[in-house]
Structure formats: C-alpha cells, structure tokens
Enzyme design. Structure first.
Site, PDB file in Angstrom:
ATOM      1  N   GLU A 258       0.888  -1.175   0.000  1.00 52.77           N
ATOM      2  CA  GLU A 258       0.000   0.000   0.000  1.00 52.77           C
ATOM      3  C   GLU A 258       0.913   1.208   0.000  1.00 52.77           C
ATOM      4  O   GLU A 258       1.568   1.518   1.002  1.00 52.77           O
ATOM      5  CB  GLU A 258      -0.919  -0.039   1.227  1.00 52.77           C
ATOM      6  N   GLU A 391       4.306  13.177  -4.865  1.00 54.11           N
ATOM      7  CA  GLU A 391       3.659  13.074  -3.559  1.00 54.11           C
ATOM      8  C   GLU A 391       4.464  13.889  -2.542  1.00 54.11           C
ATOM      9  O   GLU A 391       5.568  13.510  -2.158  1.00 54.11           O
ATOM     10  CB  GLU A 391       3.558  11.618  -3.105  1.00 54.11           C
TER      11      GLU A 391
END
Length: 496
Positions: A258, A391
């Site tokens: 994840e 990000e």
C-alpha cells in the site's frame, strides 16, 4: 493528558520484552516539542532472526495451529476489547509520536476494535467450495480449502502507526498466520505497548505477534531478505515498496504493497459548493496532509472556481494549529525535520514553476518555531508541475481549473499513482461516468476519507499491489488448496 511513557524500550518477542543483540539505540522524539522521550533498539540480523524463529515456532505449535475457527474468533474479540479498554492511552502514544491531534487519534482508536470484530466474524465463515466433477460424480469428490501462509513480515510507516498495523494484523491472524512487525523507527512505541497489552490481557499465544524495532536500512532489510518469511505486507513510499517487491520476488514470496498517492478531488458545477469545500479541506489539511490518500490536486470547474476559492481562503483561517495534545487543536506539526524540509522545498519549487501562492507557505503563529508548515494553497497550477505530480505528503493543495468532463478525467488519470479520488457532483449519470473512468482503487463521491473494515482499500499503478480490508484483505493472507478424492475401488490404467 499527563501520562509518562518515557523510557528505554526493547523488542517485544514471544510475549515479552527482549533485549537486542546490539547496544545502539534510536531516539523517539515529540514532533511538537522536539523532546526525545524514548529509545528503542536498532534491531540486528540476529534480532530479526530471533523474532522470525519465534513466530515460526508459534505458528507450528498446537496452541495456534490446533485452535478452532471459533476459538480464533474469540481471540480477535479479546484483542478488540483490549484496544477499547486502553484506547485513551494508545491515542496519546500515537499523538506523542506522530504529532497528529489527540482529537483525531481518540476517534481513530475508538474505531480500531471494529477491524478485529469484523475479521472475527469471517473466521467462522466457510472458506472453501465443492466443485463439480465431470468424470464420475458418484465416485469422485473435489473441493477447495484455504490455509494461512505461515509467518507474515510487516513493515508500517510513521504517519498512522496503529491504524496501518491493525489493517494487516487483524486479517493475518484471522487467516491463521503469525506476525513479525517492524514499525517505523520514528513511531515504534505504540506498537511495543500494543504487543505488551495483548500479552497481558488476551489469550493470544506468545509469538503470534512480535515487534522488532529499528531503521529500514538495517532492520527492515534484515526482515525482507531473511528467507524465513512466507508473506510480506508493507505500507509506505513507492520507492521502498519497489525494493521490498524485488526482495519478495527473489524469494517467490507473495507481497501486498500500500504505497503513495496523488489523489484528485474533482468539483463539478452541480456540486454543493459548501460540501465540496469541506471535502477539499478534509482531504488535504487534516493530519497536516500526511496521508497517502490526501486529496492534493483539486480540479475545480470554471463555473464554480471563484466561489470555491473564496470559501477555501475564508475557512482555512479557521484552522487551529497548536499542541496536538490539546483537544482544541485541529492542525498539528509535521512529524520530523526531514519531512518538513521536503515540504518547504516543494513550496519553493511551486513558486519557481509559476504557480501562485494564494495562502500559507510559512509557519502558523503561536507554535514552536520550525515544527509546522502552514496549510498552503497554490492556484494557477498546471498538471505537469512537480507539485501536481509528486507526492509531497504535507498540507499543500494544488488548485487546477477545468471546463470539460473528458478533459478533467484525462488530467486526473495523468499521474503515476492511482490510490483514491473524490468526485463532487449532484448529477447521477455524471457520478457513474466519472467514477467508472478514473483509475483509482477508491472513489469517494460527495465525501472524502470514508473507510470501513468491510470496504477494500488499495490502489492502481504506483499506489501498490493488493487490497486491505474486506474479504479481499483476508484473501491476501491465505492460500488455496485443491483436494481430489476418488472413492472407487480401482484406478484406471493410464495406458488403456
């Protein structure tokens, strides 16, 4: 809030604290004050081997392999009860480590028991199937069943430690695995205390859940290259996820990852502006933007752009920054210095690339110097800028105008990530069209940040592999076995 958790902690292996084979230790600091309040071992190869060996022995023991599904469900309910009983303490530990506001952590700890209760229920659900037989149905029987992999090795990040541990541990235990956990070296204490509570207040067999601390370079590498792990689970950066994936591939071990996100939050003309603005704020400024699913790209239609910007600039002033242990605080510090510097560099880069800094970029008033980054809003952002593609993992919002549905779907998908997305519209047909065409594992419509143990969570592309939560989350921790039984008296000659 006056608890004193300070001290020197050890690994927690086999149901008790266990000293490291090395003397070097890592400090744990309070992100708000900078105070170093705890230390943990920087685990060695020998420490990791000890934890894996202990987990293997527990997995093979009758205390674990011999229990029934109902007994395993009872254990998971005991864990849920323990979290509920000690939720206030665990919430404070999380806040002291991460800097996230206590009001958020208390709410999250109150929800975590649901994960264990949900998977406790799945323990007693049939996990196989009887398959039709073509040749001789009166003489042959064919069925499938599921089995645990064995020892799970898990690495979790610093931004939401126990939440991201529970989403792995609950299904792993439900499936019948044992667990070796390396938490982030920045936030390890809550995992150690959690393991201690489970040993003291549940009947979980010693060695079923083990915590070994240390940094990624030494302890993390030792775990992922050991050879004694049957399944890996990781939450963290895409860069580290690729390395763990390579290690798992070398060993032919299954892995769930994840990873990062650069989520779009799309506001269409039919949206209720007040709700959309609340959702944008919720998506990027809660947790100070330190979340993989942060809605860091807000695509706003020309028809409502001015109204959305006006409301955002008004409401961002309402955010209360301060001591995260104060129940009134809504916005906490950035977790550690390297992350603060990364965010500041991206703010500078956004201005260099030509984006307009509408709000923030500095530090809030009335807080310790150098530990916060203000809620920051950029306008005039193009989707190819670094601040729109990378990000940042901080409270930095990119506002991007659009005027066409097809155009915004293409832009929303123009990223290497695909974790989550938000859609704000009151047009049912548009909601379905857009939700179907966005490449992301989770789509929120007229809300943001909803979650449940029943709802799978995970991403596409560089956002990872596999799913957490739901039945899909349980399937990540078990493998299928097919059994053929022939009841006839003879086996046919293969050469006839």
């Amino acid at each position: 809030m006056a608890s004193d958790f300070s001290g020197d902690y050890d690994h927690h292996v086999g149901g008790s604290y266990r000293r490291s084979n090395a003397d070097d230790r890592l400090a744990v600091a309070n992100p708000y004050s900078g105070e170093e309040w705890a230390t943990v071992p920087n685990g060695t190869d020998e420490d990791v081997d000890d934890a894996i060996t202990t987990a293997r022995e527990a997995f093979e023991s009758d205390d674990w392999r011999g229990i029934t599904p109902s007994e395993r469900a009872t254990l998971l309910h005991e864990i849920a009860d323990t979290i509920a009983e000690y939720a206030a303490e665990l919430a404070e530990l999380e806040t002291r480590q991460t800097g996230k506001p206590i009001r958020d952590m208390e709410g999250l700890m109150a929800l975590l028991p649901r994960w264990f209760r949900y998977y406790a229920g799945l323990c007693e659900v049939s996990s196989g199937a009887v398959l039709p037989v073509d040749g001789a149905p009166d003489q042959q029987f064919n069925y499938t069943t599921t089995e645990p992999y064995g020892v799970v090795g898990a690495i979790t990040p610093w931004n939401s430690p126990l939440n991201l541990t529970v989403s792995k541990l609950a299904p792993a235990l439900a499936a019948g695995n044992t667990f070796v956990h390396k938490p982030s070296e920045k936030t390890p204490v809550s995992a150690l205390r959690f393991a201690e509570l489970l040993s003291a207040h549940t009947d979980l067999p010693p060695g079923a859940y083990n915590v070994v601390t240390g940094d990624g370079e030494r302890t993390g590498s030792a775990l992922t290259t050991h050879g004694g792990i049957d399944k890996f689970a990781f939450t963290g950066s895409t860069t580290v996820g690729r390395e763990i994936g390579r290690n798992a591939g070398d060993q032919l071990v299954p892995v769930s990852l994840e990873l990062g996100g650069k989520s779009p939050n799309i506001v269409f003309p039919s949206a209720t502006v007040d709700n959309a603005v609340n959702g944008i704020m919720k998506g990027i400024f809660s947790s100070s933007g330190q979340a993989c699913f942060a809605g860091s790209r807000a695509f706003v239609h020309d028809a409502v752009y001015d109204d959305v910007v006006e409301a955002l600039l008004e409401r961002v002033d309402w955010i209360t920054a301060g001591d995260p242990l104060d129940p009134e605080t809504e916005f906490g510090p950035i977790a550690f210095e390297a992350q603060r510097e990364k965010i500041r560099r991206y703010i500078e880069r956004g201005q260099e690339e030509g984006a307009t800094l509408l709000y923030g970029g500095g530090e809030p008033d009335g807080v310790p110097e150098g530990r916060f980054v203000e809620p920051t809003i950029f306008a005039d952002v193009s989707n190819d800028m670094a601040i729109a593609q990378d990000e940042i993992f901080g409270p930095v919002l990119c506002l991007i105008r659009f005027d066409d549905e097809a155009e915004v779907i293409e832009a929303a998908n123009d990223t290497r990530y695909g974790l989550t997305a938000g859609v704000w519209s009151n047009d049912p047909a548009q909601i379905h069209r857009v939700s179907n065409r966005i490449r992301a594992g989770v789509i929120w419509v007229n809300e943001y940040r909803l979650g449940s143990p029943r709802a799978p969570f995970g991403g596409y592309d560089d956002s990872g592999l596999g799913r957490e939560n739901g039945m899909e989350g349980l399937d990540e921790y078990r493998q299928t076995k097919t059994v053929w039984i022939d009841h006839s008296d003879t086996v046919a000659n293969p050469f006839d």
